[in-house]
Design an enzyme around this catalytic site. Structure first.
Site, PDB file in Angstrom:
ATOM      1  N   GLU A  26      23.804  -1.915  51.924  1.00  0.00           N
ATOM      2  CA  GLU A  26      25.187  -2.242  51.936  1.00  0.00           C
ATOM      3  C   GLU A  26      25.651  -2.707  50.594  1.00  0.00           C
ATOM      4  O   GLU A  26      25.190  -3.117  49.922  1.00  0.00           O
ATOM      5  CB  GLU A  26      25.524  -3.565  52.710  1.00  0.00           C
ATOM      6  CG  GLU A  26      25.664  -3.310  54.295  1.00  0.00           C
ATOM      7  CD  GLU A  26      24.207  -4.142  54.864  1.00  0.00           C
ATOM      8  OE1 GLU A  26      23.929  -5.179  54.060  1.00  0.00           O
ATOM      9  OE2 GLU A  26      23.859  -4.030  56.007  1.00  0.00           O
TER      10      GLU A  26
ATOM     11  N   ALA B  65      19.878  -6.756  40.826  1.00  0.00           N
ATOM     12  CA  ALA B  65      21.035  -6.878  39.725  1.00  0.00           C
ATOM     13  C   ALA B  65      20.216  -6.975  38.451  1.00  0.00           C
ATOM     14  O   ALA B  65      19.065  -7.030  38.418  1.00  0.00           O
ATOM     15  CB  ALA B  65      21.546  -8.498  40.017  1.00  0.00           C
ATOM     16  N   ILE B  66      21.138  -6.466  37.480  1.00  0.00           N
ATOM     17  CA  ILE B  66      20.673  -6.309  36.117  1.00  0.00           C
ATOM     18  C   ILE B  66      21.563  -7.581  35.196  1.00  0.00           C
ATOM     19  O   ILE B  66      22.840  -7.576  35.596  1.00  0.00           O
ATOM     20  CB  ILE B  66      20.820  -5.052  35.725  1.00  0.00           C
ATOM     21  CG1 ILE B  66      20.317  -3.885  36.461  1.00  0.00           C
ATOM     22  CG2 ILE B  66      20.347  -4.638  34.092  1.00  0.00           C
ATOM     23  CD1 ILE B  66      18.749  -4.031  36.412  1.00  0.00           C
TER      24      ILE B  66
ATOM     25  N   TYR C 180      24.196   4.646  43.286  1.00  0.00           N
ATOM     26  CA  TYR C 180      23.362   5.169  44.496  1.00  0.00           C
ATOM     27  C   TYR C 180      23.773   6.601  44.622  1.00  0.00           C
ATOM     28  O   TYR C 180      23.090   7.353  45.292  1.00  0.00           O
ATOM     29  CB  TYR C 180      24.014   4.307  45.679  1.00  0.00           C
ATOM     30  CG  TYR C 180      23.749   2.650  45.537  1.00  0.00           C
ATOM     31  CD1 TYR C 180      22.413   2.207  44.985  1.00  0.00           C
ATOM     32  CD2 TYR C 180      24.672   1.567  45.875  1.00  0.00           C
ATOM     33  CE1 TYR C 180      22.278   0.953  44.813  1.00  0.00           C
ATOM     34  CE2 TYR C 180      24.509   0.304  45.588  1.00  0.00           C
ATOM     35  CZ  TYR C 180      23.130  -0.001  45.138  1.00  0.00           C
ATOM     36  OH  TYR C 180      23.062  -1.228  44.986  1.00  0.00           O
TER      37      TYR C 180
ATOM     38  N   ASN D 236      32.833  -2.225  44.456  1.00  0.00           N
ATOM     39  CA  ASN D 236      31.561  -2.089  43.412  1.00  0.00           C
ATOM     40  C   ASN D 236      31.148  -0.522  43.053  1.00  0.00           C
ATOM     41  O   ASN D 236      30.168  -0.108  43.151  1.00  0.00           O
ATOM     42  CB  ASN D 236      30.380  -2.969  44.036  1.00  0.00           C
ATOM     43  CG  ASN D 236      29.537  -2.944  42.965  1.00  0.00           C
ATOM     44  OD1 ASN D 236      29.318  -2.683  41.978  1.00  0.00           O
ATOM     45  ND2 ASN D 236      28.393  -3.895  43.368  1.00  0.00           N
TER      46      ASN D 236
END
Ligand SMILES: CC(C)(COP(=O)(O)OP(=O)(O)OC[C@H]1O[C@@H](n2cnc3c(N)ncnc32)[C@H](O)[C@@H]1OP(=O)(O)O)[C@@H](O)C(=O)NCCC(=O)NCCS
Length: 163
Positions: free
Chosen positions: A115, A82-83, A127, A120
């Site tokens: 996953e 996460a950012i 990705y 999202n």
């Protein structure tokens, strides 16, 4: 070429980073990891690697993102990523993911897996940009809302991280 703020650098996570990491985790996920999970990963899990992105200027530094993986055999599995909401869409996530995959590759990884929630899109775009492919789904994988998980794989780690 990834354009990120010049003052951001990536280093291994330490226990001292946990207050900032937990804050980002809680701002990013409906079911954040508890502190004990990070402690387990950092202290006890030999398969785990965790990194933070740190933004610094002359007077202070701040953790602005984190990423973790498990390396098992020749497979690297992204465990958490996460950012900080205020630092998204500046290339930091891509930089962190590429750095993590390169480190894993140097340690023997040949394939990367993860996953992601089917809803999202920011993460799925990232990705796919790096070459991950959608290879399956786990129905109802996320306990908070019963959402499906998309399984994504980067079959040739070399191609995805040669930037
Ligand atoms: C997913 C996440 C880590 C991306 O981090 P980021 O630093 O914002 O991403 P970057 O700025 O490096 O973006 C890199 C690429 O990701 C994709 N991307 C990032 N944010 C996007 C968005 N809001 N919409 C669409 N694509 C997006 C794009 O392909 C982008 O490349 P481009 O700018 O050349 O189009 C961040 O959105 C986040 O922390 N989300 C909440 C936690 C999460 O979902 N973690 C992943 C769990 S599987």
């Amino acid at each position: 070429m990834i354009a990120v703020p010049a003052q951001v650098h990536i280093r291994e996570m330490t226990l001292q980073d946990l207050p900032e990491v937990l804050e980002i985790d809680q701002a990013s996920f409906p079911v954040p990891w508890p502190e004990r999970s990070y402690r387990f990963e950092l202290i006890e899990n030999p398969a785990a690697q965790l990194f933070v992105a740190e933004s610094s200027d002359d007077s202070e530094s701040q953790v602005v993102g984190f990423i973790g993986y498990w390396l098992i055999g020749d497979e690297v599995h992204i465990s958490t990523f996460a950012i900080h909401p205020d630092y998204r869409m500046q290339g930091i996530g891509e930089l962190m993911l590429v750095r993590a995959l390169r480190t894993a590759r140097a340690s023997g990884a040949a394939v990367a897996t993860l996953e992601v929630r089917v809803s999202n899109w920011p993460a799925i775009h990232l990705y796919e940009k790096l070459g991950f492919e959608q290879v399956g789904k786990r129905a109802g994988y996320y306990r908070d809302n019963g959402e499906d998980a998309l399984l994504m794989t980067l079959h040739s780690l070399r191609e995805g991280v040669e930037q």
